[in-house]
Design a protein around this motif. Structure first.
Motif, PDB file in Angstrom:
ATOM      1  N   ILE A 163      -9.087  -4.357  -0.972  1.00  0.00           N
ATOM      2  CA  ILE A 163      -7.745  -3.798  -0.813  1.00  0.00           C
ATOM      3  C   ILE A 163      -7.643  -2.454  -1.522  1.00  0.00           C
ATOM      4  O   ILE A 163      -7.021  -1.514  -1.018  1.00  0.00           O
ATOM      5  CB  ILE A 163      -6.686  -4.776  -1.352  1.00  0.00           C
ATOM      6  CG1 ILE A 163      -6.765  -6.106  -0.600  1.00  0.00           C
ATOM      7  CG2 ILE A 163      -5.281  -4.179  -1.229  1.00  0.00           C
ATOM      8  CD1 ILE A 163      -5.894  -7.197  -1.196  1.00  0.00           C
ATOM      9  N   GLN A 164      -8.285  -2.337  -2.680  1.00  0.00           N
ATOM     10  CA  GLN A 164      -8.204  -1.089  -3.432  1.00  0.00           C
ATOM     11  C   GLN A 164      -8.781   0.082  -2.648  1.00  0.00           C
ATOM     12  O   GLN A 164      -8.263   1.208  -2.725  1.00  0.00           O
ATOM     13  CB  GLN A 164      -8.935  -1.226  -4.775  1.00  0.00           C
ATOM     14  CG  GLN A 164      -8.744  -0.024  -5.699  1.00  0.00           C
ATOM     15  CD  GLN A 164      -7.285   0.192  -6.073  1.00  0.00           C
ATOM     16  OE1 GLN A 164      -6.627  -0.713  -6.558  1.00  0.00           O
ATOM     17  NE2 GLN A 164      -6.769   1.401  -5.841  1.00  0.00           N
ATOM     18  N   LYS A 165      -9.835  -0.160  -1.874  1.00  0.00           N
ATOM     19  CA  LYS A 165     -10.383   0.910  -1.049  1.00  0.00           C
ATOM     20  C   LYS A 165      -9.335   1.398  -0.041  1.00  0.00           C
ATOM     21  O   LYS A 165      -9.178   2.608   0.179  1.00  0.00           O
ATOM     22  CB  LYS A 165     -11.629   0.419  -0.309  1.00  0.00           C
ATOM     23  CG  LYS A 165     -12.221   1.420   0.665  1.00  0.00           C
ATOM     24  CD  LYS A 165     -12.736   2.677  -0.032  1.00  0.00           C
ATOM     25  CE  LYS A 165     -13.419   3.613   0.968  1.00  0.00           C
ATOM     26  NZ  LYS A 165     -13.939   4.831   0.314  1.00  0.00           N
ATOM     27  N   GLY A 166      -8.601   0.456   0.558  1.00  0.00           N
ATOM     28  CA  GLY A 166      -7.537   0.841   1.472  1.00  0.00           C
ATOM     29  C   GLY A 166      -6.460   1.651   0.788  1.00  0.00           C
ATOM     30  O   GLY A 166      -5.970   2.643   1.337  1.00  0.00           O
ATOM     31  N   ILE A 167      -6.085   1.250  -0.424  1.00  0.00           N
ATOM     32  CA  ILE A 167      -5.068   1.980  -1.185  1.00  0.00           C
ATOM     33  C   ILE A 167      -5.555   3.384  -1.511  1.00  0.00           C
ATOM     34  O   ILE A 167      -4.809   4.364  -1.396  1.00  0.00           O
ATOM     35  CB  ILE A 167      -4.713   1.210  -2.473  1.00  0.00           C
ATOM     36  CG1 ILE A 167      -4.032  -0.108  -2.133  1.00  0.00           C
ATOM     37  CG2 ILE A 167      -3.830   2.059  -3.381  1.00  0.00           C
ATOM     38  CD1 ILE A 167      -3.810  -1.014  -3.326  1.00  0.00           C
ATOM     39  N   ASP A 168      -6.812   3.503  -1.901  1.00  0.00           N
ATOM     40  CA  ASP A 168      -7.360   4.809  -2.262  1.00  0.00           C
ATOM     41  C   ASP A 168      -7.359   5.778  -1.086  1.00  0.00           C
ATOM     42  O   ASP A 168      -7.102   6.972  -1.252  1.00  0.00           O
ATOM     43  CB  ASP A 168      -8.789   4.652  -2.790  1.00  0.00           C
ATOM     44  CG  ASP A 168      -8.850   3.902  -4.116  1.00  0.00           C
ATOM     45  OD1 ASP A 168      -7.808   3.821  -4.790  1.00  0.00           O
ATOM     46  OD2 ASP A 168      -9.937   3.395  -4.452  1.00  0.00           O
ATOM     47  N   VAL A 169      -7.627   5.270   0.109  1.00  0.00           N
ATOM     48  CA  VAL A 169      -7.709   6.118   1.295  1.00  0.00           C
ATOM     49  C   VAL A 169      -6.331   6.433   1.872  1.00  0.00           C
ATOM     50  O   VAL A 169      -6.099   7.524   2.392  1.00  0.00           O
ATOM     51  CB  VAL A 169      -8.583   5.434   2.372  1.00  0.00           C
ATOM     52  CG1 VAL A 169      -8.517   6.191   3.695  1.00  0.00           C
ATOM     53  CG2 VAL A 169     -10.029   5.326   1.893  1.00  0.00           C
ATOM     54  N   ALA A 170      -5.397   5.500   1.758  1.00  0.00           N
ATOM     55  CA  ALA A 170      -4.085   5.628   2.394  1.00  0.00           C
ATOM     56  C   ALA A 170      -3.248   6.738   1.758  1.00  0.00           C
ATOM     57  O   ALA A 170      -3.396   7.071   0.578  1.00  0.00           O
ATOM     58  CB  ALA A 170      -3.337   4.302   2.315  1.00  0.00           C
ATOM     59  N   ALA A 171      -2.352   7.294   2.573  1.00  0.00           N
ATOM     60  CA  ALA A 171      -1.370   8.276   2.107  1.00  0.00           C
ATOM     61  C   ALA A 171       0.020   7.665   2.233  1.00  0.00           C
ATOM     62  O   ALA A 171       0.200   6.586   2.820  1.00  0.00           O
ATOM     63  CB  ALA A 171      -1.475   9.551   2.941  1.00  0.00           C
ATOM     64  N   ASP A 172       1.021   8.324   1.676  1.00  0.00           N
ATOM     65  CA  ASP A 172       2.400   7.829   1.750  1.00  0.00           C
ATOM     66  C   ASP A 172       2.778   7.515   3.197  1.00  0.00           C
ATOM     67  O   ASP A 172       2.546   8.322   4.106  1.00  0.00           O
ATOM     68  CB  ASP A 172       3.365   8.862   1.194  1.00  0.00           C
ATOM     69  CG  ASP A 172       3.312   8.947  -0.317  1.00  0.00           C
ATOM     70  OD1 ASP A 172       2.672   8.084  -0.936  1.00  0.00           O
ATOM     71  OD2 ASP A 172       3.909   9.893  -0.885  1.00  0.00           O
ATOM     72  N   GLY A 173       3.377   6.343   3.410  1.00  0.00           N
ATOM     73  CA  GLY A 173       3.805   5.921   4.729  1.00  0.00           C
ATOM     74  C   GLY A 173       2.790   5.098   5.482  1.00  0.00           C
ATOM     75  O   GLY A 173       3.122   4.463   6.483  1.00  0.00           O
ATOM     76  N   ASP A 174       1.538   5.077   5.031  1.00  0.00           N
ATOM     77  CA  ASP A 174       0.498   4.315   5.718  1.00  0.00           C
ATOM     78  C   ASP A 174       0.643   2.814   5.472  1.00  0.00           C
ATOM     79  O   ASP A 174       1.352   2.382   4.559  1.00  0.00           O
ATOM     80  CB  ASP A 174      -0.890   4.776   5.271  1.00  0.00           C
ATOM     81  CG  ASP A 174      -1.257   6.135   5.836  1.00  0.00           C
ATOM     82  OD1 ASP A 174      -0.567   6.602   6.757  1.00  0.00           O
ATOM     83  OD2 ASP A 174      -2.239   6.736   5.344  1.00  0.00           O
ATOM     84  N   ILE A 175      -0.029   2.021   6.309  1.00  0.00           N
ATOM     85  CA  ILE A 175       0.052   0.559   6.258  1.00  0.00           C
ATOM     86  C   ILE A 175      -1.351  -0.013   6.068  1.00  0.00           C
ATOM     87  O   ILE A 175      -2.303   0.432   6.722  1.00  0.00           O
ATOM     88  CB  ILE A 175       0.670  -0.005   7.553  1.00  0.00           C
ATOM     89  CG1 ILE A 175       2.100   0.533   7.728  1.00  0.00           C
ATOM     90  CG2 ILE A 175       0.666  -1.539   7.559  1.00  0.00           C
ATOM     91  CD1 ILE A 175       2.706   0.214   9.081  1.00  0.00           C
ATOM     92  N   ILE A 176      -1.464  -1.003   5.198  1.00  0.00           N
ATOM     93  CA  ILE A 176      -2.738  -1.686   4.971  1.00  0.00           C
ATOM     94  C   ILE A 176      -2.583  -3.140   5.390  1.00  0.00           C
ATOM     95  O   ILE A 176      -1.740  -3.859   4.842  1.00  0.00           O
ATOM     96  CB  ILE A 176      -3.168  -1.598   3.496  1.00  0.00           C
ATOM     97  CG1 ILE A 176      -3.343  -0.133   3.093  1.00  0.00           C
ATOM     98  CG2 ILE A 176      -4.453  -2.375   3.260  1.00  0.00           C
ATOM     99  CD1 ILE A 176      -3.606   0.061   1.615  1.00  0.00           C
ATOM    100  N   LEU A 177      -3.360  -3.567   6.374  1.00  0.00           N
ATOM    101  CA  LEU A 177      -3.353  -4.948   6.844  1.00  0.00           C
ATOM    102  C   LEU A 177      -4.505  -5.703   6.190  1.00  0.00           C
ATOM    103  O   LEU A 177      -5.664  -5.309   6.323  1.00  0.00           O
ATOM    104  CB  LEU A 177      -3.492  -4.997   8.366  1.00  0.00           C
ATOM    105  CG  LEU A 177      -2.366  -4.365   9.182  1.00  0.00           C
ATOM    106  CD1 LEU A 177      -2.667  -4.490  10.673  1.00  0.00           C
ATOM    107  CD2 LEU A 177      -1.028  -5.021   8.859  1.00  0.00           C
ATOM    108  N   VAL A 178      -4.161  -6.766   5.490  1.00  0.00           N
ATOM    109  CA  VAL A 178      -5.170  -7.549   4.752  1.00  0.00           C
ATOM    110  C   VAL A 178      -5.426  -8.848   5.508  1.00  0.00           C
ATOM    111  O   VAL A 178      -4.517  -9.677   5.686  1.00  0.00           O
ATOM    112  CB  VAL A 178      -4.696  -7.844   3.319  1.00  0.00           C
ATOM    113  CG1 VAL A 178      -5.769  -8.614   2.559  1.00  0.00           C
ATOM    114  CG2 VAL A 178      -4.352  -6.539   2.595  1.00  0.00           C
TER     115      VAL A 178
END
Length: 208
Positions: A163-178
């Protein structure tokens, strides 16, 4: 938000104390600010940026009731309307973010990228401007079973492993599906305005 004064008339778009956008036209003399108005439903007080555009097609007899308000690219409905002609002559200064230099009454928020057009924009043009200012968010996938942090994360087949990799890559407004699984990690959002949510059944996060 915006106020314009002519020799006989004052008209303005403003954010009411209740959070709704309000279009008003009234006489300069007598401070009658309630001659004509439109009050809209959308409450702007959610802490997010919004694209707000007012469109008035001046056919020579412009009226408050003819104005259209678009919020985030969509035509906004009104909760209350009272007709009143608007004098659109350019005789005095326009104020953005305050009533005027003498009285102040500043807008309690942030305003950016103000534009004034010399024609009435169509609904499709308004939506295009909104899409340019607020592009669709990226959706990143995380799969602790089959993911790999060397992937691009843009599909389940190319999901990240953590999940942290997704957070690191994401920008404001993006969505991470786990995707379902047990994730043994501590998460650091670094003040990012992103959404992290389960893609299917609930995922389990255990503190590292």
């Amino acid at each position: 938000i915006i106020r314009k004064i002519t020799e006989q008339m004052t008209w303005k778009y403003k954010d009411e104390d209740v959070g709704f956008v309000y279009l008003n036209a009234g006489l300069v003399a007598g401070y009658d600010d309630e001659l004509g108005f439109q009050i809209y439903h959308f409450d702007l007080r959610d802490g997010y940026w919004h694209h707000v555009m007012a469109v008035l097609a001046d056919d020579g007899s412009a009226d408050v009731s003819e104005a259209k308000l678009y919020v985030d690219g969509k035509l906004e409905s009104t909760s209350s309307v009272r007709s009143q002609a608007i004098d659109t002559a350019a005789t005095m200064d326009m104020n953005i973010g305050r009533i005027d230099a003498e009285y102040g009454y500043y807008f309690g928020g942030s305003i950016d990228d103000v534009r004034i057009y010399d024609r009435a924009l169509s609904a499709s043009e308004v939506e295009e401007l909104y899409r340019a200012a607020f592009p669709e968010p990226n959706i990143y996938h995380v799969d602790g079973v089959s993911g790999d942090n060397s992937n691009d994360g843009l599909s389940r087949e190319t999901a990240f492993a953590t999940i942290q990799k997704g957070i690191d890559v994401a920008a404001d407004g993006d969505i991470i599906l786990v995707w379902p699984g047990v994730y043994n990690e501590s998460l650091f959002f670094v003040n990012k305005g992103i959404t992290v949510k389960s893609a299917a059944d609930a995922a389990v996060i255990e503190a590292a």
